[in-house]
Enzyme design. Sequence first.
Site, PDB file in Angstrom:
ATOM      1  N   ARG A  34     -65.620  34.273 -16.955  1.00  0.00           N
ATOM      2  CA  ARG A  34     -65.090  35.159 -15.912  1.00  0.00           C
ATOM      3  C   ARG A  34     -64.150  36.202 -16.481  1.00  0.00           C
ATOM      4  O   ARG A  34     -64.014  37.279 -15.934  1.00  0.00           O
ATOM      5  CB  ARG A  34     -64.370  34.325 -14.851  1.00  0.00           C
ATOM      6  CG  ARG A  34     -65.264  33.301 -14.181  1.00  0.00           C
ATOM      7  CD  ARG A  34     -64.419  32.346 -13.389  1.00  0.00           C
ATOM      8  NE  ARG A  34     -63.376  31.800 -14.254  1.00  0.00           N
ATOM      9  CZ  ARG A  34     -62.941  30.552 -14.199  1.00  0.00           C
ATOM     10  NH1 ARG A  34     -63.437  29.722 -13.341  1.00  0.00           N
ATOM     11  NH2 ARG A  34     -61.989  30.145 -15.003  1.00  0.00           N
ATOM     12  N   GLU A  71     -57.170  20.370 -18.808  1.00  0.00           N
ATOM     13  CA  GLU A  71     -56.842  19.366 -17.801  1.00  0.00           C
ATOM     14  C   GLU A  71     -58.031  18.485 -17.445  1.00  0.00           C
ATOM     15  O   GLU A  71     -57.872  17.397 -16.925  1.00  0.00           O
ATOM     16  CB  GLU A  71     -56.261  20.020 -16.534  1.00  0.00           C
ATOM     17  CG  GLU A  71     -57.213  20.912 -15.762  1.00  0.00           C
ATOM     18  CD  GLU A  71     -57.270  22.353 -16.247  1.00  0.00           C
ATOM     19  OE1 GLU A  71     -57.771  23.187 -15.473  1.00  0.00           O
ATOM     20  OE2 GLU A  71     -56.864  22.659 -17.380  1.00  0.00           O
TER      21      GLU A  71
END
Length: 154
Positions: A34, A71
């Site tokens: 992105r 994460e």
Amino acid sequence: MSAGENNGSADRIKAIKSTLRLVPDFPKPGIEARGFMFGPAIALAIGAKFVPLRKPKKLPGEVISEKYVLEYGTDCLEMHVGAVERGERALVVDDLVATGGTLCAAMNLLERAGAVVVECACVVEVPDLKGRERLRLHGTPLYVLIESQFEPTS
């Protein structure tokens, strides 16, 4: 800056924020890259070259790589060998900073190749995930357009 200019800026940021949407379980599974929507345009606007940093096996030719922890697991970034020269100044641009893992990996990769990372810029920051603190340890300024709250999916 006049009060009118300040309100105009706040209105633009509010309009941008209103168009963002949460995509559950992104980026695994889902699309990636992105940041490519922003990096080339910024490079063109400031008269700099654009150096793509990609996931493994997305770049042709010889690459160097940097593994990192996120994460949701581990990942890796790659960059073309010779894409930057020793002493070149670099700006790292991405769409999102969460834990800071991707930005730190990008900085490490560029610095290993000899570049000097002067700052990072992201469209969205998720402050709850403390990526800014991780970047602060690296000593590199971070600029963001919008802060967003972490909303875990059920």
